[in-house]
Design an enzyme around this catalytic site. Sequence first.
Site, PDB file in Angstrom:
ATOM      1  N   ASN A 283       0.841  -1.191   0.000  1.00  0.00           N
ATOM      2  CA  ASN A 283       0.000   0.000   0.000  1.00  0.00           C
ATOM      3  C   ASN A 283       0.881   1.248   0.000  1.00  0.00           C
ATOM      4  O   ASN A 283       2.103   1.171  -0.017  1.00  0.00           O
ATOM      5  CB  ASN A 283      -0.939  -0.048   1.207  1.00  0.00           C
ATOM      6  CG  ASN A 283      -2.292   0.574   0.922  1.00  0.00           C
ATOM      7  OD1 ASN A 283      -2.374   1.619   0.277  1.00  0.00           O
ATOM      8  ND2 ASN A 283      -3.348  -0.058   1.414  1.00  0.00           N
TER       9      ASN A 283
ATOM     10  N   HIS B 240      23.742   1.541  12.123  1.00  0.00           N
ATOM     11  CA  HIS B 240      24.960   2.328  12.325  1.00  0.00           C
ATOM     12  C   HIS B 240      25.596   1.928  13.657  1.00  0.00           C
ATOM     13  O   HIS B 240      24.883   1.651  14.626  1.00  0.00           O
ATOM     14  CB  HIS B 240      24.640   3.819  12.318  1.00  0.00           C
ATOM     15  CG  HIS B 240      23.977   4.272  11.062  1.00  0.00           C
ATOM     16  ND1 HIS B 240      24.666   4.517   9.902  1.00  0.00           N
ATOM     17  CD2 HIS B 240      22.659   4.482  10.784  1.00  0.00           C
ATOM     18  CE1 HIS B 240      23.813   4.878   8.957  1.00  0.00           C
ATOM     19  NE2 HIS B 240      22.590   4.855   9.470  1.00  0.00           N
TER      20      HIS B 240
ATOM     21  N   ALA C  63      -0.349  -3.460  13.461  1.00  0.00           N
ATOM     22  CA  ALA C  63      -0.026  -2.083  13.100  1.00  0.00           C
ATOM     23  C   ALA C  63       0.820  -1.426  14.186  1.00  0.00           C
ATOM     24  O   ALA C  63       0.592  -1.607  15.376  1.00  0.00           O
ATOM     25  CB  ALA C  63      -1.306  -1.291  12.884  1.00  0.00           C
TER      26      ALA C  63
ATOM     27  N   THR D 216      12.050  -6.370  16.266  1.00  0.00           N
ATOM     28  CA  THR D 216      13.497  -6.357  16.498  1.00  0.00           C
ATOM     29  C   THR D 216      14.105  -7.752  16.548  1.00  0.00           C
ATOM     30  O   THR D 216      15.320  -7.897  16.482  1.00  0.00           O
ATOM     31  CB  THR D 216      13.816  -5.646  17.828  1.00  0.00           C
ATOM     32  OG1 THR D 216      13.154  -6.335  18.893  1.00  0.00           O
ATOM     33  CG2 THR D 216      13.351  -4.197  17.796  1.00  0.00           C
ATOM     34  N   LYS D 217      13.241  -8.790  16.683  1.00  0.00           N
ATOM     35  CA  LYS D 217      13.709 -10.172  16.748  1.00  0.00           C
ATOM     36  C   LYS D 217      12.848 -11.049  15.845  1.00  0.00           C
ATOM     37  O   LYS D 217      11.749 -10.658  15.446  1.00  0.00           O
ATOM     38  CB  LYS D 217      13.637 -10.690  18.190  1.00  0.00           C
ATOM     39  CG  LYS D 217      14.572  -9.955  19.140  1.00  0.00           C
ATOM     40  CD  LYS D 217      14.493 -10.534  20.547  1.00  0.00           C
ATOM     41  CE  LYS D 217      15.438  -9.811  21.491  1.00  0.00           C
ATOM     42  NZ  LYS D 217      15.365 -10.350  22.874  1.00  0.00           N
TER      43      LYS D 217
END
Length: 216
Positions: free
Chosen positions: A84, A114, A159, A164-165
């Site tokens: 979308n 970073h 949503a 992160t894993k």
Amino acid sequence: MTQKERMQKGLVYYPADEEIMREQTKCLELLYDYNRTRPSEGEKRAALIKQMFAEAGDGCYFEPPLYSNFGGRHVHLGKNVYGNFGVTFVDDADIYVGDGVMFAPHVVVATAGHPILPELRACAAQYNRSVRIGNNVWIGANAAIMPGVTIGDNTVIGAGSVVTKDIPANVVAVGSPCRVLREIGEHDREFFFKNDRFDIDPEQLIREIEETKKGR
């Protein structure tokens, strides 16, 4: 070792290296063209998707604007992938997307990071880790998929989640950081949204949709 070679090996590198930037700019030219197509130019969009992405199976489509660091150059799409408005691929490394994946508006899939060391961030150093998304995954609006993550087949990411894993197959996962809420099961054959029940058996509904597709 060149900066591009460092990039390809998954090492810390300088992303504004001239060789890398030349390649990136060429990719972004195609993305620019895609985002300026008219809604009626479906064939042109389909052709550009085949050019832009590393791989793209049949039936892939993204609503403009689509954002991507390398214009999709490092994104591998299965069949019937839909995105979308406002999907972002930070595709400095490879992103693998399975068949039938749906991206809601403003999903971010990021491969770039970073170093925490301030001195390296001060000189814009970067590293990348690939992301893998299985078949038939639905990723909700404004979700963010972080570098190195794998998401299993059939899973739903809620949503606004920040993934992160790794997330396993066949689950609903939500939150920041994203965690498994529950498995997908019999409940989902009876209810399609909260307490709203299907009016017909899901298998029958699937058959009707497939017949509708054939008649298009």
